[in-house]
Design an enzyme around this catalytic site. Structure first.
Site, mmCIF file in Angstrom:
data_model
loop_
_atom_site.group_PDB
_atom_site.id
_atom_site.type_symbol
_atom_site.label_atom_id
_atom_site.label_comp_id
_atom_site.label_asym_id
_atom_site.label_seq_id
_atom_site.Cartn_x
_atom_site.Cartn_y
_atom_site.Cartn_z
ATOM 1 N N GLY A 134 0.809 -1.216 0.000
ATOM 2 C CA GLY A 134 0.000 0.000 0.000
ATOM 3 C C GLY A 134 0.836 1.256 0.000
ATOM 4 C CB CYS A 135 4.439 1.961 -0.124
ATOM 5 S SG CYS A 135 4.778 2.146 1.609
ATOM 6 C CB VAL A 136 1.173 4.660 -4.123
ATOM 7 C CG1 VAL A 136 0.503 3.354 -4.458
ATOM 8 C CG2 VAL A 136 0.339 5.455 -3.159
#
Lengths: 103, 110, 133
Positions: B108-110
């Site tokens: 969920g790291c963008v």
């Protein structure tokens, strides 16, 4: 000439199990693996009825590790269906003349 | 890539995350932290241990905003601010702390 | 936020035999960063994804079932499960794991809502974007 039939697709999604049961002959074994194991859960389901109807002629088996992965307890399978481990899978393959996969 | 630890090679991916998290132990964490130029204090361990507990329960390394929210609940406002976490882990709290904790890169790291 | 869209992830496959369920979950978690109005639908064999006590050690794959319980932390709070799909498979609501999120009063409340097929159709019809797995 007896056959071990393996089914790996969910019977709720595809016709593989229906087709398999329609072609399996007395003395054959049917083994549910991978996503097909969801059909082995006991209950008043269409699939449970189909398995029961097939059982006087064929033996029906289901792979335990795949059941566990889908949260189905071994004691919650359709009556008469036997739960086997990987060794049991090998035994079934060895005690039948050939195996046929229903994909 | 790999870490040389106790005479063995512990495999990691190209960014330094362990490929087999079962091989993690606190001493190996110190070695990974050294590579990240971080000297582990009790405050660092608090975050690293929290991440390991989170992974144990949910099988996932949390994204940074999820980490701060969950830390706030557990350790309070002061120890969950972005400022506090970036002081501990200057190159990104979720990424660096996860690496030291032996976990995969956060989802969920963008 | 006026540009918020309604996203529905439709899950129709049993877990572990194919990669659809895991892929969907990963996209949901990554997509959660965009702060849209996200819901998940579980119907047909997709209902098996939420069955509790999945043990995958025997088949040698990672068990991602516990990750559904982290969805609340990612602000994904609406999981619709189709009643008919459960019943057709011999399942009930009691066979499903608990998935919760914190409401505005900081109480943990269930994220799972059992809906009938007609209501599921309405939920689908009300979306801006539907992603199928």
């Amino acid at each position: 000439m007896s056959t071990l039939h393996t089914v790996n697709k969910s019977p709720y999604e595809r016709g593989s199990l229906d087709s398999c049961l329609a072609h399996a002959l007395p003395g054959d074994a049917v083994l549910l693996i991978e996503d097909a194991v969801v059909g082995a859960r006991a209950g008043s389901t269409r699939v449970a009825e189909a398995l029961k109807a097939a059982m006087p002629g064929c033996t029906i088996h289901v792979l335990g590790p795949d059941l566990a992965a889908r949260g189905i307890p071994a004691d919650a399978v359709v009556e008469g269906v036997s739960v086997v481990d990987y060794g049991g899978f090998v035994d079934l393959a060895a005690t039948h003349d050939k195996s046929q996969a229903w994909l | 890539m790999s870490y040389h630890f106790n005479g063995a090679d512990i495999a990691s991916d190209e960014e330094g995350y362990l490929t087999d998290l079962s091989l993690w132990n606190p001493e190996l964490a110190l070695l990974i932290a050294k590579d990240e130029k971080i000297e582990m204090s009790d405050e660092h361990w608090e975050v690293v241990n929290f991440l390991r507990e989170y992974y144990d329960e949910y099988q996932i390394a949390p994204a940074i905003r999820v980490l701060t929210k969950a830390l706030k609940k557990k350790l309070g406002e002061e120890k969950s601010s972005n400022k506090y976490l970036y002081e501990l882990f200057p190159y990104g709290p979720a990424k660096q702390a996860c690496k030291i904790a032996g976990l995969p890169k956060p989802t969920g790291c963008v | 936020m006026s540009d918020t869209k309604r996203f529905l992830y439709v899950n129709r496959k049993a877990p572990h035999g194919t990669v659809y369920a895991l892929e969907s979950l990963e996209v949901v978690l990554i997509g959660a960063a965009f702060e849209q109005d996200v819901s998940l639908a579980f119907l047909d064999d997709g209902v098996f994804q939420l069955v509790k006590k999945q043990v995958t050690t025997g088949i040698g794959v990672k068990n991602f079932a516990p990750t559904y319980r982290a969805l609340g932390d990612y602000d994904v709070k609406k999981l619709y499960v189709e009643r008919e799909s459960l019943a057709e498979r011999g399942l009930t609501e009691d066979d499903l794991m608990e998935v919760t999120h914190e409401n505005d009063d900081e109480e943990d409340v269930s994220s799972i809502e059992i809906v009938d097929r007609a209501r599921m159709a309405q939920i689908m019809a009300a979306q801006d974007v539907v992603l199928s797995f």
